[in-house]
Scaffold this motif. Structure first.
Motif, short mmCIF file in Angstrom:
data_model
loop_
_atom_site.label_atom_id
_atom_site.label_comp_id
_atom_site.label_asym_id
_atom_site.label_seq_id
_atom_site.Cartn_x
_atom_site.Cartn_y
_atom_site.Cartn_z
N THR A 110 12.75 -34.72 69.99
CA THR A 110 11.75 -33.83 70.53
C THR A 110 11.77 -32.56 69.52
N TRP A 111 10.63 -31.75 69.91
CA TRP A 111 10.58 -30.59 68.93
C TRP A 111 11.65 -29.79 68.89
N ARG A 112 12.40 -29.53 70.05
CA ARG A 112 13.37 -28.81 70.22
C ARG A 112 14.62 -29.36 69.47
N GLU A 113 14.90 -30.59 69.63
CA GLU A 113 15.81 -31.37 69.04
C GLU A 113 15.76 -31.25 67.53
N TYR A 114 14.51 -31.40 67.03
CA TYR A 114 14.17 -31.37 65.62
C TYR A 114 14.76 -29.98 65.00
N ASP A 115 14.35 -29.14 65.49
CA ASP A 115 14.51 -27.64 65.18
C ASP A 115 15.87 -27.38 65.24
N GLU A 116 16.55 -27.59 66.34
CA GLU A 116 17.98 -27.38 66.43
C GLU A 116 18.72 -27.92 65.60
N LEU A 117 18.63 -29.33 65.42
CA LEU A 117 19.44 -30.31 64.78
C LEU A 117 19.21 -29.92 63.09
N SER A 118 18.06 -29.68 62.82
CA SER A 118 17.89 -29.30 61.27
C SER A 118 18.59 -27.97 61.06
N THR A 119 18.48 -26.96 61.90
CA THR A 119 19.23 -25.52 61.52
C THR A 119 20.67 -25.88 61.81
N ARG A 120 21.25 -26.52 62.59
CA ARG A 120 22.55 -26.85 62.60
C ARG A 120 23.28 -27.60 61.31
N LEU A 121 22.30 -28.38 60.79
CA LEU A 121 22.74 -29.09 59.58
C LEU A 121 22.46 -28.03 58.23
N ALA A 122 21.48 -27.23 58.38
CA ALA A 122 21.37 -26.22 57.46
C ALA A 122 22.53 -25.32 57.14
N ALA A 123 23.10 -24.72 58.51
CA ALA A 123 24.33 -24.08 58.61
C ALA A 123 25.52 -24.78 58.10
N ALA A 124 25.58 -26.03 58.35
CA ALA A 124 26.86 -26.70 57.55
C ALA A 124 26.86 -27.11 56.36
N LEU A 125 25.52 -26.96 55.58
CA LEU A 125 25.18 -27.08 54.32
C LEU A 125 25.49 -25.63 53.61
N VAL A 126 25.44 -24.50 54.30
CA VAL A 126 25.84 -23.13 53.99
C VAL A 126 27.44 -22.92 54.10
N THR A 127 28.07 -23.51 55.25
CA THR A 127 29.45 -23.44 55.21
C THR A 127 30.25 -24.38 54.25
N ALA A 128 29.47 -25.21 53.74
CA ALA A 128 30.10 -26.23 52.79
C ALA A 128 29.87 -25.73 51.25
N VAL A 136 32.39 -32.56 58.92
CA VAL A 136 31.89 -31.24 59.17
C VAL A 136 31.41 -31.03 60.25
N ALA A 137 31.96 -30.10 61.32
CA ALA A 137 31.29 -29.59 62.51
C ALA A 137 30.19 -28.87 62.24
N LEU A 138 29.26 -29.22 62.84
CA LEU A 138 27.86 -28.80 63.00
C LEU A 138 27.98 -27.29 63.80
N PRO A 139 27.85 -26.16 63.27
CA PRO A 139 27.67 -25.14 64.15
C PRO A 139 26.97 -25.18 65.36
N GLU A 140 27.17 -24.57 66.54
CA GLU A 140 26.37 -24.54 67.63
C GLU A 140 24.78 -23.54 67.09
N PHE A 141 23.91 -24.00 67.95
CA PHE A 141 22.53 -23.42 67.41
C PHE A 141 22.63 -21.93 67.04
N ASP A 142 22.87 -21.13 68.26
CA ASP A 142 22.97 -19.66 67.96
C ASP A 142 23.58 -19.30 66.75
N GLN A 143 24.80 -19.79 66.58
CA GLN A 143 25.57 -19.24 65.32
C GLN A 143 25.03 -19.79 64.13
N ALA A 144 24.28 -21.06 63.99
CA ALA A 144 23.72 -21.51 62.94
C ALA A 144 22.41 -20.76 62.70
#
Length: 540
Positions: free
Chosen positions: A48-66, A162-170
């Motif tokens: 869904t649009w919510r899942e697309y937005d949230e999952l991509s944000t969490r993955l982006a945060a994982a890239l940052v932490t990596a 690598v753990a994906l951060p929760e959405f708010d943290q991401a």
């Protein structure tokens, strides 16, 4: 830093051609207004649009932490899927530049693109087209390898989960890092006109420029369903699958490997209204018996192109589906140059490449790119407008050939402009073969074939094909004078790591190549010979 001058950004922003909205902004807008509506319908996941937005944000945060830094290049090698677009969007949100690799690219082509762009990290799924991706990354000798699993909402970096951060943290981790609408956000490859693939810089505004043009040309409404059958890294696949859907809130249907039968059934299953497919793909659909077994009445528009659109087959597609067959004429570098419309009569819709887009300021120059011709041509098409990309990455010599000193970008196509304002492509100044929408450099194929054992001389030409438009035909002279088989040649090319789409599909061994008056291989004679030998071979 923007990819264009501040003056150019200001000019196109004032005109309304460019805006500050990014693809990430558009996805977030859809997530806010229709969170539970489908965004991506693919084999690996439905998001869904919510899942697309949230999952991509969490993955982006994982890239940052990596430890990935803003502006760093990250290659993405994933077949058309939900994972493709999540990876693209996450990379943009993390402030990285995507290096989009075609899913069918051979190892030699991938090495060239990674080397040209200075890319040392790659994101894949665990298996790429039947091959263990970790082995592939190891063969490429890269510093970092990320493995994405959208279904499991997981990623590993350099072999460790690598753990994906929760959405708010991401959201906090990626805030302020994303690429802007005028930043270089994507680098994809094109065969150009000669040599190895060139790396084209893309901005979001250049790709977004297609959207209002497509909406107007197709008379699209607010509730369309898009199916894009074109690989996402390339220009056509990019705007139809990654840009148009979030900008307009349309769900997009994807397949990892094109199948005419699967595509036809997906159109029926999901009531697809807008289909994007290169010419050879819609011809394969016409040739499939499934065409008569499914209900295609939902289709309103087929956007096609990538090669010449055959009038009779396009008319047949319209008659059998009731939809309009439309095309943008343009290129990865030039963006949209002209477009056909549902308002055009069939003769102009299928017999031309439409009217030039006014803001692209089309002009016709001489075949060599100099000496502007008369308004009606014939001449080489050149444009200057908001659809143009910034050019090739780290390739000043290629940019000098592509863009005139006065800023006009040359397409390599010869065209005429009739008194009604419709553009007709009559030839190519560049020596390329267009097979199923894929530009194949004749020089690159000749270089690859010429390096194979036993090949003393080679000349490569196109031969006609009723499905793919053109196929690659190689004429060779061998060291020992004995015939070379196609299997022998393709085995040698495979051993070199040459991309499969560049392999000749027709092979003729000659005692010597025919020569023109200038002492070069007489390709006019060879093309005529190829048409005689293979013109009736059809799609075989």
């Amino acid at each position: 830093m923007t990819a264009f001058s501040p003056e150019l950004v200001a000019e196109y922003t004032r005109s309304g051609a460019w805006t500050d909205e990014t693809i990430a902004d558009a996805v977030a807008r859809q997530a806010a207004t229709q969170p539970d509506a489908p965004a991506i319908i693919a084999e690996d996941a439905v998001l869904t649009w919510r899942e697309y937005d949230e999952l991509s944000t969490r993955l982006a945060a994982a890239l940052v932490t990596a430890g990935f830094a803003p502006g760093q290049h990250l290659a993405v090698l994933v077949a058309n899927s939900a994972a493709t677009h999540v990876a693209y969007l996450a990379t943009q949100k993390a402030g990285l530049v995507i290096v989009g690799l075609g899913p069918r690219s051979g190892i030699a082509e991938i090495r060239h693109i990674l080397g040209k762009t200075g890319t040392r990290a790659i994101m894949t799924r665990s298996v790429h087209r039947g091959r263990n991706a970790t082995e592939l990354a190891g063969e490429l000798g890269l510093d970092r390898h990320l493995v994405l699993d959208v279904a499991q909402r997981s990623i590993s970096v350099d072999g460790s989960p690598v753990a994906l951060p929760e959405f708010d943290q991401a959201r906090s981790l990626v805030q302020g890092r994303g690429r802007g609408a005028n930043d270089a956000f994507f680098i994809n490859s094109t065969s150009g006109t000669t040599g190895l693939p060139k790396c084209v810089i893309q901005t979001m505004n250049c790709r977004k420029y297609f959207v209002p043009l497509a909406v107007e040309a197709g008379a699209l409404g607010d509730a369309e369903v898009v199916a894009s059958m074109v690989p996402a890294p390339y220009g056509f696949g990019q705007w139809t699958a990654h840009v148009l859907p979030p900008m307009r809130g349309y769900p997009v249907v994807l397949t990892e490997e094109f199948s005419a039968e699967q595509t036809l059934r997906l159109v029926q299953q999901h009531r697809v209204t807008v289909l994007a497919a290169v010419t050879s793909q819609f011809i394969m659909m016409l040739n499939s018996p499934v065409m008569d077994e499914v209900d295609l009445s939902s289709l309103k528009v087929l956007f096609t192109g990538g090669e010449k659109v055959p009038y009779n087959r396009a008319a047949e597609f319209e008659d059998r589906t009731g939809c309009a067959v439309l095309q943008f004429y343009g290129s990865n570098e030039a963006g949209p140059v002209s477009v056909t419309s549902v308002a055009d009569d069939r003769e102009h819709r299928l017999g031309t490449v439409g009217r030039p887009i006014p803001a692209m300021n089309l002009r016709l120059f001489g075949p060599d790119g100099s000496d502007r011709t008369s308004e009606g041509g014939p001449g080489q098409v050149a444009v200057r407008g908001p659809g143009l990309t910034p050019g090739y990455y780290d390739d000043p010599a290629a940019n000098a050939q592509l863009i005139r000193p006065d800023g006009w970008m040359l397409t390599g196509d010869i065209a005429t402009l009739d008194e009604d304002g419709y553009l007709r492509i009559t030839g190519r100044a560049a020596d390329i073969i267009i097979r199923g929408g894929q530009n194949i450099s004749v020089l690159a194929v000749e270089e690859a074939v010429g390096s194979c054992p036993r090949v003393r001389q080679v000349a490569v030409v196109s031969c006609p094909d009723e499905v793919l438009g053109e196929r690659v035909c190689a004429y060779v002279v061998t060291d020992d004078g004995a015939e070379m088989t196609l299997d022998e040649l393709t085995a040698a090319l495979a051993a070199q790591g040459v991309s499969k789409y560049m392999w000749p599909e027709r092979l003729v061994t000659l005692p010597e190549l025919p020569l023109s008056a200038g002492g070069k291989a007489d390709k006019v004679a060879l093309r005529a010979d190829a048409a005689r030998r293979f013109g009736s071979a059809g799609g075989r």
